[in-house]
Enzyme design. Structure first.
Site, PDB file in Angstrom:
ATOM      1  N   GLU A 188       5.399   6.938  37.164  1.00  0.00           N
ATOM      2  CA  GLU A 188       4.691   8.206  37.363  1.00  0.00           C
ATOM      3  C   GLU A 188       3.992   8.703  36.114  1.00  0.00           C
ATOM      4  OE1 GLU A 188       7.795   7.617  38.356  1.00  0.00           O
ATOM      5  OE2 GLU A 188       7.740   7.833  40.530  1.00  0.00           O
ATOM      6  N   HIS A 257      17.107  14.792  44.053  1.00  0.00           N
ATOM      7  CA  HIS A 257      15.987  14.690  44.997  1.00  0.00           C
ATOM      8  C   HIS A 257      15.743  15.978  45.775  1.00  0.00           C
ATOM      9  CE1 HIS A 257      16.630  10.409  44.238  1.00  0.00           C
ATOM     10  NE2 HIS A 257      15.434  10.198  44.712  1.00  0.00           N
TER      11      HIS A 257
END
Lengths: 454, 338
Positions: A188, A257
């Site tokens: 990322e 998450h």
């Protein structure tokens, strides 16, 4: 002994699916690990394997059946000499019936009555509407903008050949090819930087983060490179880019998450921050985001992807930033929320209405810029305010709104503003604790009772 | 599966005598390098006078790196670097007045005084900053190359970073994608041997930075960064590689900064003698000066005239940077959104 085969849950948020295809028929012998069916979720079509050995005694759910709830028996496996008929019929219906009995059907229609004030209408009265999921709306927005502007491209993990980890980009690779729909390695920080650099170079990237949790790896490029360069260059070099993806808690995916980044990004000058609730807003605001010459953080929600809303049928439908939407007009209290928080807020408004409390419900839709005027006008009318969001409570959007309301509408307040937010804990995994950590409509109802002294 | 051929990496300092280089070229390198040095000396002076604030990283000693690389650039090629950026801007033709006025935080600066020493940009000269986070400019540079490839315009990007940044994780994420997507980017590692105050051998497990792309199939070579002709030759090779669609290329340019990491560097990590030895024996400007004199291309008088001309440009920039007013207060609120 006969064994029931149940409809499996194939993703953290799956509640039902379509039994797309049976690969076995009654009378077939199956072995453990054999693929017996194809099941379509809102995310993907998955192969379903048998766990036990035996003979398919009876198929209870025909192929092509949609809306099969998780844990519904879909077939019965029998051992040699057993008959399926004896066990099949009651087993097929019993759990479903039991589930239905537990939850009494709501007396009023489930969807809240939508009352939009004319001043904030996003499309002309009488516009034709069609029903669409948030997922489809996001996909349409990207496809339309990619058709219109060759500099727009989509980059991210699994956006191409996999068709999107959450199926948002399904079909885009086929239509636009690998030059414009680019699968990245799972890096990322690096690909966010490359996308920002390409925006400096004149392109208009859409970066999909599989979830915003992973964007923390890239947050330096988002904030230091994308958000600040226009200012640092004295206005010479802007960064037209959209960072989008699911944000906030999904279901049972634990602390790393499940986090809502709304307040984090909303703090940064140079960014625009959007967090839609409905499909119409998702479409109109994403198209606007792609056209915006600034970096835009577009926070979606996995739980909302599969939900359907009415979307206007217009050739070119956009919604300007900084315009809240009044979902419901009311006189006793102002409820302000955004994103998935709207689900709890609208639920709460229904519950309050049943008790004779009239709530005005405002969906901020964009968090930078924020439509303070709509919020203040409403608070000046109702004299009470409760904010609702899923993120952590310290330094939240609600905290900020409370300060603004105190500063600009202090004399109108008949009670302190209450912020309903997620709890101040990392997200737990256990189902009961997770439920406790998230904001609920009951908490909103309790807060409203407090500010209305009931 | 056949074993993959390792990318070619080599340490090949080119012996350059200047024999094949024209007088005009040598003179232009001399002029460009001298401009950077005199400009930086002046900046150091203005810093000492309190006219420049904050961080100020001087490029003195490293002039041959940017001048040599720019020698192979064509119109439309892009460059991006870290916070030690004054030399890069002057080498690609940005106005010394605008650079100096940015250092003093004035409205006449390239960023209207809002960027400072570390943050300047020029769309016209394709200079994309000026970045303060070590290593962050590397993926950004690959992104510029991504745009060039997308637009099929045949341009390349020079992404400059130091030996310190060469240990950053995002650099390797970028190497991977740049090689995978064959992006036309030259990764220029300016190895001045110190990451701030940490000597390379104390920070870096394998010192040969030009081999760092080998795992990704990116060819690399080490270049003598005190020899502008060697740098130019390497730049020609690397740009040709990129323009031919062969993907990225790594140049490790071995150089040396004479001054501290920034103006506030006490320089306790290296000896005075070490610095003096480099200045005396390897100075890049002296090298070109010798080539000009020995080749009969210029006399002492000619070079003195150039020195004078450069000094005038730098003095003019310094004057401008003092006279240009501070940005008007409303500038606080502009350029946040386009």
């Amino acid at each position: 002994m006969a064994v029931e085969i149940l409809m499996p849950a194939l993703s953290p948020t799956m509640e039902e699916g379509t039994l797309a295809k049976w690969l076995v028929k009654e009378g077939d012998t199956v072995t453990s690990g054999q693929i017996i069916a194809e099941i379509e979720t809102d995310k993907a079509t998955m192969e379903f394997e048998a766990v036990d050995e035996g003979t398919v005694g009876k198929i209870l759910v025909a192929e092509g059946t949609a809306g099969v709830k998780v844990n519904t028996p879909i077939a019965v496996l029998v051992e040699e000499g057993e008959s399926a008929d004896a066990v099949a019929a009651p087993a097929a219906t019993a759990p479903v019936a039991a589930a239905a009995a537990e939850t009494p059907a709501p007396a009023a229609p489930a969807a809240p009555v939508e009352v939009v004030s004319k001043a904030s209408a996003d499309y002309p009265e009488g516009t034709a509407m069609k029903t669409m999921t948030v997922r489809e709306a996001l996909r349409e927005a990207m496809a339309e903008e990619m058709r219109a502007t060759p500099e727009v491209y989509l980059m991210g993990e699994e956006v191409g050949e996999y068709q999107g980890a959450y199926k948002i980009s399904q079909g885009l690779l086929d239509e636009f090819g690998p030059k414009r729909v680019i699968d990245t390695p799972i890096t990322e920080h690096g690909f966010a930087g490359i996308a920002v650099g390409s925006a400096f170079g004149g392109l208009k990237p859409i970066v999909e983060f599989m979830t915003f949790n992973f964007a923390m790896q890239a947050i330096d490029q988002i904030i230091n490179s994308a958000a600040k360069t226009l200012y640092m260059s004295g206005g010479q070099m802007g960064c037209p880019i959209v960072f989008r993806g699911p944000n906030g808690a999904a279901a049972r995916v634990a602390a790393q998450h499940s986090q809502d980044y709304a307040a984090w990004y909303a703090q940064i000058p140079g960014l625009k921050v959007v967090m839609p609730y409905s499909a119409a807003d998702a479409k109109g605001l994403l198209k606007q985001a792609i056209r915006d010459p600034n970096p835009v953080i577009f926070l979606e929600n996995e739980i909302l992807y599969g939900q359907s809303f009415e979307v206007p049928v217009l050739d070119d439908f956009t919604i300007p930033f900084g315009k809240a939407r009044i979902w419901r007009e009311g006189s006793d209290v102002t409820l302000v929320s955004f994103g998935i928080g709207m689900k709890h807020t609208l639920e709460a408004a229904d519950k309050l209405a049943a008790e004779g409390i009239s709530a005005e419900v405002i969906d901020l839709r964009t968090l930078r810029p924020i439509d303070y005027d709509t919020v203040l006008a409403s608070v000046m009318k109702t004299n009470r305010c409760v904010t609702v969001e899923e993120g952590f409570p310290v330094g939240s959007i609600g905290n900020h709104l409370s300060a603004v309301i105190m500063e600009r509408a202090f004399d109108y307040l008949d009670a302190p503003v209450i912020n309903c937010a997620g709890k101040d804990v990392p997200m737990p995994y256990a189902a009961n604790l997770e439920k406790l950590a998230l904001v609920t409509s009951d908490e909103v109802v309790a807060a409203v009772k407090k500010v209305t002294y009931r | 599966m056949a074993p993959r051929k390792p990318a070619e990496t080599k340490e090949a300092p080119v012996e350059t005598t200047g024999a094949n280089v024209s007088k005009d070229e040598l003179l232009s390198y001399y002029r460009d390098m001298l401009l950077i040095r005199r400009f930086e000396e002046k900046a150091g002076q203005l810093y000492g006078m309190g006219l420049i604030g904050g961080f100020c990283h001087l490029y003195i000693g490293q002039e041959a790196v940017v001048v040599g690389l720019e020698a192979a650039a064509i119109e439309g090629d892009k460059r991006i670097t870290s916070y030690r950026d004054h030399g890069h801007m002057l080498a690609c033709g940005m106005d010394p007045k605008g650079v100096m006025a940015e250092l003093t935080g004035r409205i006449g600066g390239l960023s209207k005084g809002k960027g400072g020493s570390m943050h300047m940009f020029s769309k016209e000269k394709h200079f994309y900053g000026g970045h303060g986070i070590v290593g962050a400019q590397v993926p950004l540079g690959a992104g510029l190359a991504f745009a060039d490839k997308y637009n099929e315009n045949g341009n390349v990007t020079f992404a400059y970073f130091g030996d310190g940044a060469a240990n950053q994780g995002q650099v390797y994420e970028t190497f991977n994608m740049a090689a995978l997507w064959k992006l036309p980017v030259i990764f220029v590692i300016e190895n001045n041997q110190y990451a701030m105050g940490t000597a390379q051998k104390r920070s870096t497990s394998t010192p040969d930075l030009y081999t760092r792309g080998a795992a990704f199939g990116i060819p690399g070579e080490a270049v003598d960064g005190m020899d502008v002709l060697a740098v130019k030759a390497a730049s020609e090779k690397a740009t040709a590689h990129c323009r031919a669609g062969e993907g990225p290329y790594i140049l490790e340019i071995k150089t040396y900064r004479y001054r501290g990491h920034s103006m506030s560097d006490p320089a306790k990590y290296r000896s005075r003698e070490e610095v003096q030895k480099m200045r005396d024996e390897r100075d890049a400007i002296e090298h070109v000066r010798e080539l000009l004199i020995q080749g009969g291309h210029a006399t002492d008088e000619d070079l003195k005239a150039i020195d004078k001309e450069i000094k005038a440009i730098v003095n003019e920039a310094a004057e401008f940077s003092k006279e240009s007013p501070e940005p008007p207060l409303e500038e606080l609120w502009t350029d946040i959104y386009a």
